[in-house]
Write an enzyme that holds these catalytic residues in place. Sequence first.
Site, PDB file in Angstrom:
ATOM      1  N   HIS A  20      -6.548   2.593   0.147  1.00 44.01           N
ATOM      2  CA  HIS A  20      -6.373   2.997   1.553  1.00 44.01           C
ATOM      3  C   HIS A  20      -7.248   4.229   1.718  1.00 44.01           C
ATOM      4  O   HIS A  20      -7.018   5.240   1.024  1.00 44.01           O
ATOM      5  CB  HIS A  20      -4.887   3.280   1.834  1.00 44.01           C
ATOM      6  CG  HIS A  20      -4.572   3.660   3.252  1.00 44.01           C
ATOM      7  ND1 HIS A  20      -3.575   3.034   3.997  1.00 44.01           N
ATOM      8  CD2 HIS A  20      -5.099   4.611   4.059  1.00 44.01           C
ATOM      9  CE1 HIS A  20      -3.522   3.592   5.203  1.00 44.01           C
ATOM     10  NE2 HIS A  20      -4.436   4.551   5.260  1.00 44.01           N
ATOM     11  N   HIS A  78      -4.855   1.037   8.220  1.00 44.17           N
ATOM     12  CA  HIS A  78      -5.133   0.653   6.834  1.00 44.17           C
ATOM     13  C   HIS A  78      -6.581   0.168   6.709  1.00 44.17           C
ATOM     14  O   HIS A  78      -6.884  -0.989   6.973  1.00 44.17           O
ATOM     15  CB  HIS A  78      -4.169  -0.438   6.350  1.00 44.17           C
ATOM     16  CG  HIS A  78      -4.439  -0.837   4.924  1.00 44.17           C
ATOM     17  ND1 HIS A  78      -3.855  -0.189   3.852  1.00 44.17           N
ATOM     18  CD2 HIS A  78      -5.261  -1.773   4.403  1.00 44.17           C
ATOM     19  CE1 HIS A  78      -4.299  -0.737   2.729  1.00 44.17           C
ATOM     20  NE2 HIS A  78      -5.162  -1.703   3.038  1.00 44.17           N
ATOM     21  N   ASN A 137     -13.682   8.909  -2.799  1.00 43.03           N
ATOM     22  CA  ASN A 137     -14.031   7.955  -3.839  1.00 43.03           C
ATOM     23  C   ASN A 137     -14.017   6.554  -3.223  1.00 43.03           C
ATOM     24  O   ASN A 137     -13.097   6.211  -2.480  1.00 43.03           O
ATOM     25  CB  ASN A 137     -13.016   8.032  -4.988  1.00 43.03           C
ATOM     26  CG  ASN A 137     -13.011   9.403  -5.657  1.00 43.03           C
ATOM     27  OD1 ASN A 137     -14.064  10.004  -5.852  1.00 43.03           O
ATOM     28  ND2 ASN A 137     -11.836   9.905  -5.995  1.00 43.03           N
ATOM     29  N   CYS A 143       0.842  -1.207   0.000  1.00 43.13           N
ATOM     30  CA  CYS A 143       0.000   0.000   0.000  1.00 43.13           C
ATOM     31  C   CYS A 143       0.876   1.255   0.000  1.00 43.13           C
ATOM     32  O   CYS A 143       1.677   1.484   0.910  1.00 43.13           O
ATOM     33  CB  CYS A 143      -0.922  -0.006   1.217  1.00 43.13           C
ATOM     34  SG  CYS A 143      -1.858   1.525   1.380  1.00 43.13           S
ATOM     35  N   CYS A 149       0.383   3.461   3.068  1.00 40.88           N
ATOM     36  CA  CYS A 149       1.046   2.910   4.266  1.00 40.88           C
ATOM     37  C   CYS A 149       2.547   3.199   4.204  1.00 40.88           C
ATOM     38  O   CYS A 149       3.174   3.466   5.235  1.00 40.88           O
ATOM     39  CB  CYS A 149       0.778   1.417   4.395  1.00 40.88           C
ATOM     40  SG  CYS A 149      -0.865   1.021   5.064  1.00 40.88           S
ATOM     41  N   HIS A 187      -9.035   7.501   1.952  1.00 43.21           N
ATOM     42  CA  HIS A 187      -8.479   8.852   1.953  1.00 43.21           C
ATOM     43  C   HIS A 187      -9.556   9.863   1.606  1.00 43.21           C
ATOM     44  O   HIS A 187     -10.479   9.573   0.838  1.00 43.21           O
ATOM     45  CB  HIS A 187      -7.300   8.968   0.977  1.00 43.21           C
ATOM     46  CG  HIS A 187      -7.583   8.452  -0.399  1.00 43.21           C
ATOM     47  ND1 HIS A 187      -7.587   7.120  -0.720  1.00 43.21           N
ATOM     48  CD2 HIS A 187      -7.901   9.107  -1.550  1.00 43.21           C
ATOM     49  CE1 HIS A 187      -7.878   6.961  -2.007  1.00 43.21           C
ATOM     50  NE2 HIS A 187      -8.090   8.160  -2.529  1.00 43.21           N
TER      51      HIS A 187
HETATM   52  P1  5GP Z   1      -8.350   8.121  -5.599  1.00 45.81           P
HETATM   53  O1  5GP Z   1      -8.466   8.176  -7.088  1.00 45.81           O
HETATM   54  O2  5GP Z   1      -7.985   6.741  -5.100  1.00 45.81           O
HETATM   55  O3  5GP Z   1      -9.540   8.689  -4.886  1.00 45.81           O
HETATM   56  O4  5GP Z   1      -7.176   9.111  -5.217  1.00 45.81           O
HETATM   57  C1  5GP Z   1      -5.854   8.721  -5.120  1.00 45.81           C
HETATM   58  C2  5GP Z   1      -5.036   9.984  -5.118  1.00 45.81           C
HETATM   59  O5  5GP Z   1      -3.741   9.655  -4.643  1.00 45.81           O
HETATM   60  C3  5GP Z   1      -4.858  10.601  -6.507  1.00 45.81           C
HETATM   61  O6  5GP Z   1      -5.351  11.944  -6.484  1.00 45.81           O
HETATM   62  C4  5GP Z   1      -3.362  10.533  -6.756  1.00 45.81           C
HETATM   63  O7  5GP Z   1      -2.857  11.656  -7.434  1.00 45.81           O
HETATM   64  C5  5GP Z   1      -2.800  10.404  -5.350  1.00 45.81           C
HETATM   65  N1  5GP Z   1      -1.541   9.670  -5.267  1.00 45.81           N
HETATM   66  C6  5GP Z   1      -1.271   8.465  -5.824  1.00 45.81           C
HETATM   67  N2  5GP Z   1      -0.027   8.069  -5.525  1.00 45.81           N
HETATM   68  C7  5GP Z   1       0.507   9.046  -4.740  1.00 45.81           C
HETATM   69  C8  5GP Z   1       1.770   9.212  -4.106  1.00 45.81           C
HETATM   70  O8  5GP Z   1       2.679   8.376  -4.200  1.00 45.81           O
HETATM   71  N3  5GP Z   1       1.961  10.352  -3.384  1.00 45.81           N
HETATM   72  C9  5GP Z   1       0.976  11.301  -3.258  1.00 45.81           C
HETATM   73  N4  5GP Z   1       1.271  12.372  -2.514  1.00 45.81           N
HETATM   74  N5  5GP Z   1      -0.230  11.171  -3.836  1.00 45.81           N
HETATM   75  C10 5GP Z   1      -0.461  10.061  -4.565  1.00 45.81           C
HETATM   76 ZN    ZN Z   2      -2.523   1.340   3.552  1.00 47.95          ZN
END
Ligand code: 5GP
Ligand code: ZN
Length: 114
Positions: free
Chosen positions: A98, A46, A87, A4, A7, A100
């Site tokens: 994870h 997590h 989301n 993850c 994580c 968020h």
């Molecule tokens: P989701 O689409 O799952 O709701 O959002 C995931 C978010 O995590 C995306 O906006 C993406 O840009 C962000 N993200 C993905 N990998 C990383 C990372 O390694 N570091 C950071 N700071 N953000 C990340």
């Molecule tokens: Zn996690």
Amino acid sequence: MEDCIFCKIIKKEIPADIVYEDEEIIAFKDIQPAAPIHILVIPKKHIPSLAYLQNEDEALIGKIYTVINEVAKGQGVKEKGYRVIVNCGEDGGQEVGHLHFHLLAGKKLGEKIV
Ligand code: 5GP
Ligand code: ZN
């Protein structure tokens, strides 16, 4: 959990621009910002998605919203306003497994779905 990415950020195994941290919650800048201010606020526990919340997580989720407000204040957008998005799952557009909370601010945000 080992794979993850969030994580790994929590464990400081990969870098992130952290704007808030306590024993239960961490907040850091999104790597691909969709707005001038785009911060991810996440529990250190997590939890794969909103769909996997348990009763014992209720206080934690309440606290996350308090932290979101603190972060918004710290970023200077408390009065101007902001949007919080979670989301969940494939149809919800979740890419990182994870839980968020996206905090988006710093401009008049675009199209509202609801
Ligand atoms: P989701 O689409 O799952 O709701 O959002 C995931 C978010 O995590 C995306 O906006 C993406 O840009 C962000 N993200 C993905 N990998 C990383 C990372 O390694 N570091 C950071 N700071 N953000 C990340
Ligand atoms: Zn996690």
